[in-house]
Design a protein around this motif. Structure first.
Motif, PDB file in Angstrom:
ATOM      1  N   ALA A 106       0.878  -1.180   0.000  1.00 32.96           N
ATOM      2  CA  ALA A 106       0.000   0.000   0.000  1.00 32.96           C
ATOM      3  C   ALA A 106       0.911   1.225   0.000  1.00 32.96           C
ATOM      4  O   ALA A 106       1.593   1.507   0.984  1.00 32.96           O
ATOM      5  N   THR A 107       0.951   1.930  -1.125  1.00 30.16           N
ATOM      6  CA  THR A 107       1.790   3.130  -1.228  1.00 30.16           C
ATOM      7  C   THR A 107       1.050   4.318  -0.613  1.00 30.16           C
ATOM      8  O   THR A 107      -0.092   4.195  -0.163  1.00 30.16           O
ATOM      9  N   ASP A 108       1.705   5.470  -0.633  1.00 27.92           N
ATOM     10  CA  ASP A 108       1.072   6.700  -0.137  1.00 27.92           C
ATOM     11  C   ASP A 108       0.434   7.496  -1.273  1.00 27.92           C
ATOM     12  O   ASP A 108       0.090   8.672  -1.099  1.00 27.92           O
ATOM     13  N   ARG A 109       0.271   6.850  -2.433  1.00 28.57           N
ATOM     14  CA  ARG A 109      -0.371   7.534  -3.561  1.00 28.57           C
ATOM     15  C   ARG A 109      -1.829   7.827  -3.220  1.00 28.57           C
ATOM     16  O   ARG A 109      -2.489   7.050  -2.540  1.00 28.57           O
ATOM     17  N   LEU A 110      -2.321   8.942  -3.752  1.00 23.77           N
ATOM     18  CA  LEU A 110      -3.712   9.337  -3.557  1.00 23.77           C
ATOM     19  C   LEU A 110      -4.374   9.423  -4.920  1.00 23.77           C
ATOM     20  O   LEU A 110      -3.877  10.099  -5.818  1.00 23.77           O
ATOM     21  N   SER A 111      -5.491   8.682  -5.077  1.00 24.19           N
ATOM     22  CA  SER A 111      -6.202   8.692  -6.352  1.00 24.19           C
ATOM     23  C   SER A 111      -7.594   9.262  -6.127  1.00 24.19           C
ATOM     24  O   SER A 111      -8.250   8.963  -5.138  1.00 24.19           O
ATOM     25  N   PRO A 145       1.513  11.440   3.610  1.00 20.54           N
ATOM     26  CA  PRO A 145       2.232  10.724   4.672  1.00 20.54           C
ATOM     27  C   PRO A 145       1.338   9.753   5.441  1.00 20.54           C
ATOM     28  O   PRO A 145       0.223  10.109   5.825  1.00 20.54           O
ATOM     29  N   TYR A 146       1.836   8.538   5.628  1.00 20.20           N
ATOM     30  CA  TYR A 146       1.216   7.455   6.413  1.00 20.20           C
ATOM     31  C   TYR A 146      -0.047   6.859   5.799  1.00 20.20           C
ATOM     32  O   TYR A 146      -0.644   5.957   6.369  1.00 20.20           O
ATOM     33  N   LYS A 147      -0.461   7.353   4.629  1.00 23.77           N
ATOM     34  CA  LYS A 147      -1.712   6.870   4.038  1.00 23.77           C
ATOM     35  C   LYS A 147      -1.663   5.362   3.768  1.00 23.77           C
ATOM     36  O   LYS A 147      -2.604   4.630   4.067  1.00 23.77           O
ATOM     37  N   GLY A 148      -0.569   4.880   3.198  1.00 24.05           N
ATOM     38  CA  GLY A 148      -0.444   3.450   2.893  1.00 24.05           C
ATOM     39  C   GLY A 148      -0.525   2.595   4.143  1.00 24.05           C
ATOM     40  O   GLY A 148      -1.216   1.569   4.169  1.00 24.05           O
ATOM     41  N   GLN A 149       0.183   3.022   5.187  1.00 27.03           N
ATOM     42  CA  GLN A 149       0.148   2.289   6.460  1.00 27.03           C
ATOM     43  C   GLN A 149      -1.277   2.240   7.015  1.00 27.03           C
ATOM     44  O   GLN A 149      -1.757   1.188   7.457  1.00 27.03           O
TER      45      GLN A 149
END
Length: 315
Positions: free
Chosen positions: A38-43, A54-58
């Motif tokens: 799970a990356t920190d990319r935002l779609s 920051p921390y989105k993937g986690q």
């Protein structure tokens, strides 16, 4: 700004191929094992934003893991382990080419369609006289599939899914049953935390022996919409926008800045301050939905940390 991971380029032991989705990168290994990062990319609007959160993937990975554990008695899932805060490892299965979207309230995409005068979504009738964010008499299932051209999700009815042979009738009946039961469980989990699970999507796959399993994420802010329960009624009565914990606040910000993913539109500049505020909202959702304090992982070198943890696990 904190360090983020927006692209990956790993070479794990026994690696065969890699698939890069909008938010997750999936590494296929020997023995039908998958490593999902799970990356920190935002779609949003099917467009990946230029900067990571920051921390989105986690957050996505850890909520999905907890929710899979809490629903495994309803439907088996693909998950085997989470060796790193951003990583899930499980077994490969053949995904169904349909996303099972279920809506308890007239919000988001459904509300936009309703406002445009439509009273049917994916072949399902929506009652007259509703206002945005009203509760449906019963949750409605509005499936989506990938469009023939491009990567956009496309609304599709049950009848059309069967006519196009995207899924068999017996499998689809099971998917609907699982979707309703998962949504009911998600609603109960949210209620314990004073939240309303408004709508969500589930993805399923089939193992080589024909078992249907839950795959991908579940009940995360990227795949779901939540409202705060305590102020819901009052806001509805006053005709005020609901305070929500989901990606919808990003979509609304993009719309107000003239972006809806349409041709010729440019993604508005996201300041560091705005990105921090998005990260804070994701952390808020994590703590609200899980009832636990969010523990930030070490982000000094995320790639190195992930590689070390995955390689150690695979040993």
């Amino acid at each position: 700004m904190s360090n983020t991971i927006i692209r990956t380029d790993f070479n794990f032991p026994g690696q065969k191929s890699v698939y890069k989705g909008k938010v997750r990168d999936v590494y296929s290994l020997e023995n039908d094992k998958l490593v999902m990062i799970a990356t920190d990319r935002l779609s949003a609007f099917d467009v990946v934003m230029p900067k990571g959160i920051p921390y989105k993937g986690q957050i996505l990975n850890q909520i999905a893991t907890k929710m899979m554990e809490k629903t495994s008695d309803i439907v088996p899932n693909w998950l085997e382990a989470t060796p790193d805060p951003n990583v899930a490892v499980g077994y490969k299965c053949e995904p169904f080419k349909v996303e099972m979207v279920i809506r308890g309230y007239l919000s988001g995409h459904a509300a936009r369609e309703y406002k445009a005068g439509k009273r049917e979504l994916c072949g399902v009738a929506m009652p007259e006289g509703m206002k945005e964010n009203d509760k449906f008499p019963e949750p409605i299932i509005t499936p989506a599939t990938k469009a023939e051209q491009g990567d956009h999700d496309e609304d599709i009815s049950r009848e059309e899914l069967l006519r196009r042979n995207i899924v068999s009738e017996s499998d689809y009946t099971k998917l609907e049953d699982y979707t309703r039961k998962l949504f009911q469980r998600g609603t109960e989990i949210a209620a314990k935390q004073d939240l309303i699970l408004v709508d969500t999507k589930y993805e399923f796959g089939k193992t080589p022996d024909g078992t249907i399993v839950l795959i991908d994420e579940i009940h995360t802010p990227d795949s779901s919409r939540y409202f705060y329960k305590k102020c819901y009624e009052e806001r509805q009565e006053k005709g005020e926008a609901q305070k929500q914990l989901s990606k919808e606040f990003v979509r609304q910000w993009l719309i107000s800045n003239g972006f809806q993913g349409k041709e010729g539109q440019k993604v508005p500049e996201m300041s560091d301050e705005y990105i921090t505020s998005v990260s804070d909202r994701y952390i808020e959702l994590y703590e609200n939905i899980t009832g636990e304090k969010f523990e930030k992982a070490d982000v000094s070198n995320i790639e190195k940390r992930i590689e070390k943890n995955v390689v150690n696990f695979l040993k």
